[in-house]
Design a protein around this motif. Sequence first.
Motif, PDB file in Angstrom:
ATOM      1  N   ALA A 196       0.844  -1.188   0.000  1.00 36.86           N
ATOM      2  CA  ALA A 196       0.000   0.000   0.000  1.00 36.86           C
ATOM      3  C   ALA A 196       0.885   1.245   0.000  1.00 36.86           C
ATOM      4  N   GLU A 197       0.454   2.253  -0.733  1.00 39.74           N
ATOM      5  CA  GLU A 197       1.234   3.480  -0.786  1.00 39.74           C
ATOM      6  C   GLU A 197       1.139   4.227   0.546  1.00 39.74           C
ATOM      7  N   SER A 198       2.156   5.075   0.805  1.00 40.16           N
ATOM      8  CA  SER A 198       2.189   5.852   2.039  1.00 40.16           C
ATOM      9  C   SER A 198       0.935   6.700   2.177  1.00 40.16           C
ATOM     10  N   GLY A 199       0.335   6.658   3.386  1.00 36.47           N
ATOM     11  CA  GLY A 199      -0.843   7.475   3.667  1.00 36.47           C
ATOM     12  C   GLY A 199      -2.159   6.801   3.349  1.00 36.47           C
ATOM     13  N   GLN A 200      -2.134   5.686   2.635  1.00 31.70           N
ATOM     14  CA  GLN A 200      -3.363   4.965   2.349  1.00 31.70           C
ATOM     15  C   GLN A 200      -3.708   4.034   3.509  1.00 31.70           C
ATOM     16  N   THR A 201      -5.006   3.757   3.673  1.00 30.15           N
ATOM     17  CA  THR A 201      -5.405   2.747   4.638  1.00 30.15           C
ATOM     18  C   THR A 201      -5.551   1.410   3.927  1.00 30.15           C
ATOM     19  N   PHE A 206       1.119   0.645  26.135  1.00 30.29           N
ATOM     20  CA  PHE A 206       0.924   1.454  27.345  1.00 30.29           C
ATOM     21  C   PHE A 206       1.372   0.739  28.621  1.00 30.29           C
ATOM     22  N   SER A 207       1.885  -0.478  28.481  1.00 33.06           N
ATOM     23  CA  SER A 207       2.160  -1.292  29.667  1.00 33.06           C
ATOM     24  C   SER A 207       3.302  -0.731  30.512  1.00 33.06           C
ATOM     25  N   GLY A 208       4.219   0.038  29.908  1.00 34.34           N
ATOM     26  CA  GLY A 208       5.351   0.553  30.663  1.00 34.34           C
ATOM     27  C   GLY A 208       5.093   1.886  31.335  1.00 34.34           C
ATOM     28  N   LEU A 209       3.875   2.395  31.222  1.00 31.26           N
ATOM     29  CA  LEU A 209       3.570   3.711  31.758  1.00 31.26           C
ATOM     30  C   LEU A 209       3.054   3.638  33.184  1.00 31.26           C
ATOM     31  N   ASP A 210       3.310   4.687  33.943  1.00 34.76           N
ATOM     32  CA  ASP A 210       2.738   4.837  35.270  1.00 34.76           C
ATOM     33  C   ASP A 210       1.213   4.805  35.157  1.00 34.76           C
ATOM     34  N   SER A 211       0.564   4.133  36.092  1.00 29.26           N
ATOM     35  CA  SER A 211      -0.891   3.972  36.028  1.00 29.26           C
ATOM     36  C   SER A 211      -1.617   5.313  35.979  1.00 29.26           C
ATOM     37  N   ARG A 212      -1.046   6.346  36.586  1.00 31.85           N
ATOM     38  CA  ARG A 212      -1.693   7.662  36.588  1.00 31.85           C
ATOM     39  C   ARG A 212      -1.651   8.304  35.206  1.00 31.85           C
ATOM     40  N   LEU A 213      -0.689   7.906  34.361  1.00 30.71           N
ATOM     41  CA  LEU A 213      -0.545   8.493  33.033  1.00 30.71           C
ATOM     42  C   LEU A 213      -1.334   7.758  31.963  1.00 30.71           C
ATOM     43  N   LYS A 214      -1.687   6.504  32.239  1.00 32.17           N
ATOM     44  CA  LYS A 214      -2.200   5.650  31.171  1.00 32.17           C
ATOM     45  C   LYS A 214      -3.428   6.225  30.490  1.00 32.17           C
ATOM     46  N   ASP A 215      -4.414   6.663  31.265  1.00 30.33           N
ATOM     47  CA  ASP A 215      -5.646   7.162  30.662  1.00 30.33           C
ATOM     48  C   ASP A 215      -5.380   8.355  29.752  1.00 30.33           C
ATOM     49  N   GLN A 216      -4.544   9.280  30.218  1.00 32.08           N
ATOM     50  CA  GLN A 216      -4.240  10.466  29.425  1.00 32.08           C
ATOM     51  C   GLN A 216      -3.497  10.094  28.146  1.00 32.08           C
ATOM     52  N   VAL A 217      -2.468   9.253  28.270  1.00 37.77           N
ATOM     53  CA  VAL A 217      -1.663   8.890  27.101  1.00 37.77           C
ATOM     54  C   VAL A 217      -2.487   8.076  26.110  1.00 37.77           C
ATOM     55  N   ARG A 218      -3.338   7.190  26.615  1.00 37.07           N
ATOM     56  CA  ARG A 218      -4.203   6.412  25.718  1.00 37.07           C
ATOM     57  C   ARG A 218      -5.111   7.333  24.909  1.00 37.07           C
ATOM     58  N   ALA A 219      -5.700   8.316  25.593  1.00 31.93           N
ATOM     59  CA  ALA A 219      -6.600   9.244  24.898  1.00 31.93           C
ATOM     60  C   ALA A 219      -5.845  10.044  23.840  1.00 31.93           C
ATOM     61  N   GLU A 220      -4.651  10.509  24.185  1.00 33.45           N
ATOM     62  CA  GLU A 220      -3.850  11.269  23.228  1.00 33.45           C
ATOM     63  C   GLU A 220      -3.443  10.396  22.038  1.00 33.45           C
ATOM     64  N   THR A 221      -3.052   9.152  22.332  1.00 35.84           N
ATOM     65  CA  THR A 221      -2.643   8.237  21.272  1.00 35.84           C
ATOM     66  C   THR A 221      -3.802   7.938  20.337  1.00 35.84           C
ATOM     67  N   LEU A 222      -4.967   7.688  20.902  1.00 34.81           N
ATOM     68  CA  LEU A 222      -6.134   7.380  20.080  1.00 34.81           C
ATOM     69  C   LEU A 222      -6.472   8.554  19.161  1.00 34.81           C
ATOM     70  N   ALA A 223      -6.347   9.777  19.666  1.00 38.45           N
ATOM     71  CA  ALA A 223      -6.613  10.957  18.838  1.00 38.45           C
ATOM     72  C   ALA A 223      -5.650  11.018  17.656  1.00 38.45           C
ATOM     73  N   VAL A 224      -4.363  10.702  17.900  1.00 35.45           N
ATOM     74  CA  VAL A 224      -3.376  10.699  16.822  1.00 35.45           C
ATOM     75  C   VAL A 224      -3.704   9.613  15.805  1.00 35.45           C
ATOM     76  N   LEU A 225      -4.073   8.431  16.291  1.00 34.50           N
ATOM     77  CA  LEU A 225      -4.382   7.324  15.394  1.00 34.50           C
ATOM     78  C   LEU A 225      -5.588   7.653  14.520  1.00 34.50           C
ATOM     79  N   ARG A 226      -6.603   8.277  15.096  1.00 37.53           N
ATOM     80  CA  ARG A 226      -7.783   8.665  14.314  1.00 37.53           C
ATOM     81  C   ARG A 226      -7.396   9.681  13.244  1.00 37.53           C
ATOM     82  N   GLU A 227      -6.466  10.576  13.600  1.00 37.76           N
ATOM     83  CA  GLU A 227      -6.047  11.610  12.662  1.00 37.76           C
ATOM     84  C   GLU A 227      -5.296  11.017  11.472  1.00 37.76           C
ATOM     85  N   THR A 228      -4.450  10.013  11.742  1.00 36.24           N
ATOM     86  CA  THR A 228      -3.680   9.409  10.654  1.00 36.24           C
ATOM     87  C   THR A 228      -4.557   8.548   9.754  1.00 36.24           C
TER      88      THR A 228
END
Length: 380
Positions: free
Chosen positions: A20-25, A187-209
């Motif tokens: 698949a070419e770059s940028g295609q799903t 996300f397994s290596g992250l502090d439990s307090r960070l996981k929810d925030q980082v997951r949400a940020e990651t999901l937003a990036v994934l949706r954008e790509t």
Amino acid sequence: MYGEAKRSGAAMNFARRPVAESGQTARLGFEDIRHGYGQGDVVKGVSLSAAPGEVLCLLGPSGSGKSTLLRIAAGLEQPHHGRLLIDGVEVTGPSTFLPPERRGIGLMFQDFALFPHMTVADNVAFGLQRLPRASRQAAVGEALSRVGLSGYRDKYPHMLSGGEQQRVALARAVAPRPSVLLMDEPFSGLDSRLKDQVRAETLAVLRETGATVMIVTHDPGEAMGVADRIALLKDGHLVQTGTPRALFSRPESLFAASFFSEINRFEGKVEAGKVEIPFGNRPLAAAMPDGPVTIAIRPGDIRLSQEATLSGQPAEVLERRFLGTQELFRLRIEGTPHVVDASVSAGAIGEGAARVFVEVDDQTILVFENREQTPYTRDT
């Protein structure tokens, strides 16, 4: 298009360009995949697909085969049997093997795998060496902006927090704009307090790509929080696939029910369209033949009150534990040997209560035929 080569003694075809070419799903498909290491298979005939732009979670306990499937998708393992397809093109099969760099796939490892001697910018640029310098620098800047690290170009990994390192790894994975992105316990290596925030940020990036994403995790809460669809694995077999809501609300096995939450488990029987449970006989939500069954009720589906109700069963309070917003009760149903756990909002039952009344809605009662039903046992 394909050249002849040898791999593990078998003739293989190697593609000269990405599928698949770059940028295609792209659609990612596994067809009857079997693979093992030495004695026995760890993946046993798995057929599964991820739709273009979908976030698919491979979920299961250790040894279920989920990481092996990810490695097969990445081209790091050659399965003993079956095919892997990307956008309908066979990239792994009986006589085909496409090397990892030709698959249009991005890979993010559990430990982030950042190069300690390289700056953040150089780490992100690592997979972009074929681009002209100006284009490479622009792609690095775009990727870092996506993850909120535009000002970190000249820093080194040891200067970053765990959450920042995770975002650099994500930027490096998305910078080449892969059609498919594979993430191994990201996300397994992250502090439990960070996981929810980082997951949400990651999901937003994934949706954008817009990339097709496959995430490996052993955490059901994590899978439900990020996945469009979950594939639940056990001992190398695909147990059930569906949306997070479907797997939680309509589990097809006792294993699936117990994997997503703690359960109260009882043995009972079905007779004339009703099921026998400690709270009395209840009508079945779906037709089931008469005979012995296993019943599962989640602690959160049990309601407690201090006042008698028409359908409430009296129960003795054996133990209660305060968990912040929730309280966990251990109860014995009066007149029976059955002990049940119930989770209710903190303060719903007055302190010092020794007796309560228990109710449960019919639609929350999970009933499974007794066919080698085995619940999931969490490590303690």
